[in-house]
Design a protein around this motif. Sequence first.
Motif, PDB file in Angstrom:
ATOM      1  N   GLU A  64      23.603  15.571   5.429  1.00 57.69           N
ATOM      2  CA  GLU A  64      23.860  16.476   6.549  1.00 57.69           C
ATOM      3  C   GLU A  64      22.666  16.536   7.500  1.00 57.69           C
ATOM      4  O   GLU A  64      22.833  16.537   8.716  1.00 57.69           O
ATOM      5  CB  GLU A  64      24.214  17.873   6.045  1.00 57.69           C
ATOM      6  CG  GLU A  64      24.602  18.805   7.176  1.00 57.69           C
ATOM      7  CD  GLU A  64      25.140  20.142   6.674  1.00 57.69           C
ATOM      8  OE1 GLU A  64      24.893  21.136   7.373  1.00 57.69           O
ATOM      9  OE2 GLU A  64      25.776  20.183   5.619  1.00 57.69           O
ATOM     10  N   TRP A  66      20.511  14.191   8.160  1.00 63.73           N
ATOM     11  CA  TRP A  66      20.403  12.963   8.945  1.00 63.73           C
ATOM     12  C   TRP A  66      21.627  12.675   9.802  1.00 63.73           C
ATOM     13  O   TRP A  66      21.557  11.862  10.723  1.00 63.73           O
ATOM     14  CB  TRP A  66      20.114  11.777   8.028  1.00 63.73           C
ATOM     15  CG  TRP A  66      18.723  11.821   7.484  1.00 63.73           C
ATOM     16  CD1 TRP A  66      18.356  12.138   6.207  1.00 63.73           C
ATOM     17  CD2 TRP A  66      17.520  11.575   8.196  1.00 63.73           C
ATOM     18  NE1 TRP A  66      16.994  12.106   6.089  1.00 63.73           N
ATOM     19  CE2 TRP A  66      16.455  11.750   7.300  1.00 63.73           C
ATOM     20  CE3 TRP A  66      17.224  11.215   9.506  1.00 63.73           C
ATOM     21  CZ2 TRP A  66      15.115  11.589   7.661  1.00 63.73           C
ATOM     22  CZ3 TRP A  66      15.894  11.036   9.874  1.00 63.73           C
ATOM     23  CH2 TRP A  66      14.867  11.223   8.957  1.00 63.73           C
ATOM     24  N   THR A  67      22.753  13.316   9.530  1.00 61.08           N
ATOM     25  CA  THR A  67      23.959  13.041  10.328  1.00 61.08           C
ATOM     26  C   THR A  67      24.317  14.171  11.292  1.00 61.08           C
ATOM     27  O   THR A  67      24.964  13.929  12.306  1.00 61.08           O
ATOM     28  CB  THR A  67      25.174  12.756   9.419  1.00 61.08           C
ATOM     29  OG1 THR A  67      25.422  13.880   8.570  1.00 61.08           O
ATOM     30  CG2 THR A  67      24.959  11.502   8.596  1.00 61.08           C
ATOM     31  N   LYS A  68      23.889  15.415  10.968  1.00 58.26           N
ATOM     32  CA  LYS A  68      24.251  16.546  11.824  1.00 58.26           C
ATOM     33  C   LYS A  68      23.060  17.398  12.223  1.00 58.26           C
ATOM     34  O   LYS A  68      23.122  18.134  13.196  1.00 58.26           O
ATOM     35  CB  LYS A  68      25.274  17.433  11.107  1.00 58.26           C
ATOM     36  CG  LYS A  68      26.580  16.712  10.837  1.00 58.26           C
ATOM     37  CD  LYS A  68      27.563  17.582  10.088  1.00 58.26           C
ATOM     38  CE  LYS A  68      28.825  16.789   9.836  1.00 58.26           C
ATOM     39  NZ  LYS A  68      29.402  17.002   8.568  1.00 58.26           N
ATOM     40  N   SER A  72      19.515  13.594  12.947  1.00 63.63           N
ATOM     41  CA  SER A  72      20.498  12.791  13.693  1.00 63.63           C
ATOM     42  C   SER A  72      19.985  12.436  15.088  1.00 63.63           C
ATOM     43  O   SER A  72      20.291  11.362  15.610  1.00 63.63           O
ATOM     44  CB  SER A  72      21.839  13.510  13.784  1.00 63.63           C
ATOM     45  OG  SER A  72      21.734  14.684  14.547  1.00 63.63           O
ATOM     46  N   ASP A  73      19.212  13.329  15.699  1.00 65.89           N
ATOM     47  CA  ASP A  73      18.602  13.023  16.992  1.00 65.89           C
ATOM     48  C   ASP A  73      17.290  12.264  16.817  1.00 65.89           C
ATOM     49  O   ASP A  73      16.959  11.386  17.604  1.00 65.89           O
ATOM     50  CB  ASP A  73      18.331  14.312  17.779  1.00 65.89           C
ATOM     51  CG  ASP A  73      19.616  14.970  18.248  1.00 65.89           C
ATOM     52  OD1 ASP A  73      20.578  14.244  18.549  1.00 65.89           O
ATOM     53  OD2 ASP A  73      19.644  16.214  18.296  1.00 65.89           O
ATOM     54  N   PRO A  76      18.628   8.083  15.217  1.00 67.24           N
ATOM     55  CA  PRO A  76      20.050   7.774  15.337  1.00 67.24           C
ATOM     56  C   PRO A  76      20.497   6.576  14.492  1.00 67.24           C
ATOM     57  O   PRO A  76      21.643   6.509  14.072  1.00 67.24           O
ATOM     58  CB  PRO A  76      20.245   7.483  16.825  1.00 67.24           C
ATOM     59  CG  PRO A  76      19.049   8.032  17.509  1.00 67.24           C
ATOM     60  CD  PRO A  76      17.948   8.067  16.512  1.00 67.24           C
ATOM     61  N   ARG A  78      19.565   5.904  11.456  1.00 65.12           N
ATOM     62  CA  ARG A  78      19.856   6.401  10.111  1.00 65.12           C
ATOM     63  C   ARG A  78      21.204   7.119  10.103  1.00 65.12           C
ATOM     64  O   ARG A  78      21.988   6.983   9.180  1.00 65.12           O
ATOM     65  CB  ARG A  78      18.749   7.332   9.640  1.00 65.12           C
ATOM     66  CG  ARG A  78      18.953   7.706   8.183  1.00 65.12           C
ATOM     67  CD  ARG A  78      17.700   8.097   7.496  1.00 65.12           C
ATOM     68  NE  ARG A  78      16.767   6.989   7.443  1.00 65.12           N
ATOM     69  CZ  ARG A  78      15.535   7.089   6.976  1.00 65.12           C
ATOM     70  NH1 ARG A  78      15.104   8.240   6.528  1.00 65.12           N
ATOM     71  NH2 ARG A  78      14.730   6.063   6.945  1.00 65.12           N
ATOM     72  N   LYS A  79      21.483   7.871  11.160  1.00 66.52           N
ATOM     73  CA  LYS A  79      22.782   8.540  11.275  1.00 66.52           C
ATOM     74  C   LYS A  79      23.898   7.501  11.260  1.00 66.52           C
ATOM     75  O   LYS A  79      24.891   7.651  10.548  1.00 66.52           O
ATOM     76  CB  LYS A  79      22.847   9.363  12.561  1.00 66.52           C
ATOM     77  CG  LYS A  79      24.184  10.052  12.787  1.00 66.52           C
ATOM     78  CD  LYS A  79      24.215  10.760  14.133  1.00 66.52           C
ATOM     79  CE  LYS A  79      25.465  11.528  14.396  1.00 66.52           C
ATOM     80  NZ  LYS A  79      26.705  10.816  14.246  1.00 66.52           N
ATOM     81  N   ASP A  80      23.729   6.436  12.022  1.00 66.53           N
ATOM     82  CA  ASP A  80      24.725   5.363  12.072  1.00 66.53           C
ATOM     83  C   ASP A  80      24.935   4.754  10.689  1.00 66.53           C
ATOM     84  O   ASP A  80      26.068   4.542  10.256  1.00 66.53           O
ATOM     85  CB  ASP A  80      24.270   4.292  13.070  1.00 66.53           C
ATOM     86  CG  ASP A  80      25.310   3.227  13.314  1.00 66.53           C
ATOM     87  OD1 ASP A  80      26.514   3.475  13.089  1.00 66.53           O
ATOM     88  OD2 ASP A  80      24.926   2.115  13.736  1.00 66.53           O
ATOM     89  N   ASP A  83      26.917   7.036   8.341  1.00 67.13           N
ATOM     90  CA  ASP A  83      28.327   7.271   8.676  1.00 67.13           C
ATOM     91  C   ASP A  83      29.278   6.602   7.683  1.00 67.13           C
ATOM     92  O   ASP A  83      30.413   7.031   7.525  1.00 67.13           O
ATOM     93  CB  ASP A  83      28.643   6.787  10.093  1.00 67.13           C
ATOM     94  CG  ASP A  83      28.160   7.767  11.152  1.00 67.13           C
ATOM     95  OD1 ASP A  83      27.857   8.934  10.811  1.00 67.13           O
ATOM     96  OD2 ASP A  83      28.074   7.352  12.325  1.00 67.13           O
TER      97      ASP A  83
END
Length: 192
Positions: A64, A66-68, A72-73, A76, A78-80, A83
């Motif tokens: 959460e 790293w994605t939200k 996440s900002d 990005p 790592r967020k990708d 997913d």
Amino acid sequence: MINKVYVALIHYPILKKDGSIVSTAVTNFDIHDISRTCRTYNVKNYFLVSNLPAQRKIVERVVEYWTKGFGSDYNPNRKDALDIFRIESYLEDVIEKIEKIEGIKPKIVFTSAKPRNNVVTFSELSQVIRRAEDPILILFGTGWGMPEEIREICDYDLEPIRAKSDFNHLSVRAAVAITLDRLIGEEICYNS
């Protein structure tokens, strides 16, 4: 079909050095590094399997973040990569999820650093993956490896990496990367 490849890292059931069944601890590297490798090779989903609620809760918090969250900002990429990450309690849950996504049960691939008989080579499995209509689920173990009952439900038993070496003790993260490179290589696959 190379666009139906899934990976699962098994933390339960896993063998302890003495052969008993245990749950192994999840590490941050299990989440981040394997997600990044799987995303690089266009794996459809990467599942981490842990039957321990406390471990799953920690993993969910990390993902959460790293994605939200701030991460996440901040990163990005790592967020990708995350997913495609999923967490499940049991291998059966993973198989059920893939069957729901694909409409058919996946062909399952067992991996191990231990020498075994009747294994499929990387080259042979690479050809299977390229031609298969069915989804493929590649399992990786932690601890001292996955128990025999998991191997028995698998459709393929993949040869070890460096089976003839006098030292064969790669981290699971390195094993995932080497395996995916040998099976998928530079071929581009697009998730549909």
